[in-house]
Design a protein around this motif. Sequence first.
Motif, PDB file in Angstrom:
ATOM      1  N   LEU A 136       0.874  -1.246   0.027  1.00 15.26           N
ATOM      2  CA  LEU A 136       0.082  -0.081  -0.039  1.00 15.26           C
ATOM      3  C   LEU A 136       0.832   1.158   0.056  1.00 15.26           C
ATOM      4  O   LEU A 136       0.381   2.540  -0.271  1.00 15.26           O
ATOM      5  N   LEU A 138       1.974   3.192   2.392  1.00 14.34           N
ATOM      6  CA  LEU A 138       1.602   4.344   3.513  1.00 14.34           C
ATOM      7  C   LEU A 138       2.721   4.911   4.172  1.00 14.34           C
ATOM      8  O   LEU A 138       3.745   4.511   4.179  1.00 14.34           O
ATOM      9  N   THR A 202      -0.734   7.437   0.548  1.00 13.88           N
ATOM     10  CA  THR A 202      -0.410   6.062  -0.018  1.00 13.88           C
ATOM     11  C   THR A 202      -0.092   6.208  -1.271  1.00 13.88           C
ATOM     12  O   THR A 202      -0.516   6.894  -2.285  1.00 13.88           O
ATOM     13  N   PRO A 204       0.163   3.004  -3.553  1.00 15.14           N
ATOM     14  CA  PRO A 204       0.008   1.474  -3.850  1.00 15.14           C
ATOM     15  C   PRO A 204       0.888   1.082  -5.272  1.00 15.14           C
ATOM     16  O   PRO A 204       0.534   1.653  -6.045  1.00 15.14           O
TER      17      PRO A 204
END
Length: 220
Positions: A136, A138, A202, A204
């Motif tokens: 992801l 993050l 994020t 991803p």
Amino acid sequence: MDVAYPAFGVPGVLGTPNFDSFVSGVQTHSMTYDEVGVVDLRADIVDNSDVVTTYKGTSTVEGKVLNVGRFYPNLFAVSAAALTPRADASCSPASTFTYMDEEFGVAMTLTARNIAGATTQNYHGVYAKLDTLAELGLVAYQDRAALADVNLTTRLENAVTGGLPATFAANWASGVLSLNGRMLFARAAAPDGPYTSTEIGTLPTDNDSVSIDPGRYQLT
């Protein structure tokens, strides 16, 4: 064209499937396919109405190529991204901050899309290559207007109980993934902060290097 994989996959659309103007029996032709997975291709001689026809009145001519692909999405779209401060506190009115080492809620929806912007419905199961929390991407940054931002990602931790799932291949459904869980911003050994302008983002990226539109990073 038939879908070879995934089993019972949604058939996509084959772009520019017709071609002619062979030279010495050879034609090079580019086509597009708008879904995820693997397909079997078949070539037939057809008439002006695209009806399979015989060759010079004898028999039909057919060619096959099996297991073409794997095709994968063009990008991920992020929507419904939200943070819930002090997720355990049930504040009324809702809090606008979270203390260090205190959990906050994280929610987002990811949609796998083809180059035309349509959802690739076969992006699920083993064909969903974005399937771990690490993928992801993050991040946490302190936004400083006139100075370089400070990367605080190492202090962003998943909650032990009720955190975002570590793996989530099974959560993808028809090209859409909805995630909900809790994280925290860890307290340092020496007192610091406050970080009133911290942003969570994020980026991803799956095993095929599929990511989001670089111009649309989600920071909250």
